[in-house]
Design a protein around this motif. Structure first.
Motif, PDB file in Angstrom:
ATOM      1  N   GLN A  98       0.876  -1.173   0.000  1.00 16.85           N
ATOM      2  CA  GLN A  98       0.000   0.000   0.000  1.00 16.85           C
ATOM      3  C   GLN A  98       0.915   1.225   0.000  1.00 16.85           C
ATOM      4  N   TYR A  99       0.543   2.236  -0.733  1.00 15.42           N
ATOM      5  CA  TYR A  99       1.297   3.490  -0.698  1.00 15.42           C
ATOM      6  C   TYR A  99       0.466   4.491   0.077  1.00 15.42           C
ATOM      7  N   TYR A 100       1.068   5.091   1.097  1.00 17.38           N
ATOM      8  CA  TYR A 100       0.344   6.017   1.960  1.00 17.38           C
ATOM      9  C   TYR A 100       1.240   7.220   2.243  1.00 17.38           C
ATOM     10  N   GLY A 101       0.848   8.381   1.782  1.00 14.33           N
ATOM     11  CA  GLY A 101       1.637   9.594   2.022  1.00 14.33           C
ATOM     12  C   GLY A 101       2.994   9.500   1.362  1.00 14.33           C
ATOM     13  N   ASN A 102       4.012   9.305   2.154  1.00 15.74           N
ATOM     14  CA  ASN A 102       5.381   9.239   1.649  1.00 15.74           C
ATOM     15  C   ASN A 102       6.036   7.874   1.879  1.00 15.74           C
TER      16      ASN A 102
END
Length: 167
Positions: A4-8
């Motif tokens: 999962q990609y979240y923010g940075n």
């Protein structure tokens, strides 16, 4: 799902360690890691903040220079999955995340044991069986091509079932 990609940051499910029997081809040794020493709340607590690095250092354990050169993230949420310990890793290194997206990788933990707690017995074919004792140091989790806890099968230490997040 992972990743999962979240923010940075990329969040990946990584196997921290397996239990039971595995074969270390590099040193021609079969080992046994007792599940009761790893599949418990105390061991999970020890995994919080565990450094995640890119491949093991030459000396097996991290020092200041190796930590600086290899660290790509850390474990933030360890959990038990069957007979293995897994964790959610926060991966900040973009190059690492790209490689983990393009090829199936695995993991390998680095641990040290309390002196005198390991026991080696000889198997009927003459090869050694190391029965591991209590760990005194959980040093790091290395992302690698193939880990001992893949047990001779395809690499599975990095969960990659969410390709929509990476495309």
């Amino acid at each position: 799902t992972s990743p999962q990609y979240y923010g940075n940051v990329w969040l990946w499910a990584l196997r921290i360690t397996g239990t039971g029997t595995a074969y270390r081809s590099k040193i021609d040794e079969t080992c046994y890691r007792p599940p009761e020493d790893y599949l418990n709340d105390e061991f999970l607590a020890r995994c919080n903040g565990l450094p995640v690095i890119w491949h093991h250092p030459k000396g097996n354990l991290l020092d200041s220079e190796e930590y600086h050169d290899r660290t790509v993230g850390s474990i933030c949420l360890p959990y038990i999955k069957g007979d293995e310990v897994w964790g959610v890793a926060r991966i900040y290194d973009e190059d690492c995340a790209i490689i983990m997206q393009s090829e199936q990788m695995s993991t390998s933990p680095a641990v040290e044991f309390a002196e005198g707690t390991n026991q080696t017995i000889e198997l009927s074919d003459g090869r050694p069986l190391l029965i591991e004792g209590k760990t005194v140091l959980l040093d790091h989790l290395a992302i690698c091509q193939l880990g001992v806890w893949d047990k001779g099968d395809a690499p599975e230490g990095v969960q990659t079932d969410n390709w929509e997040a990476v495309s």
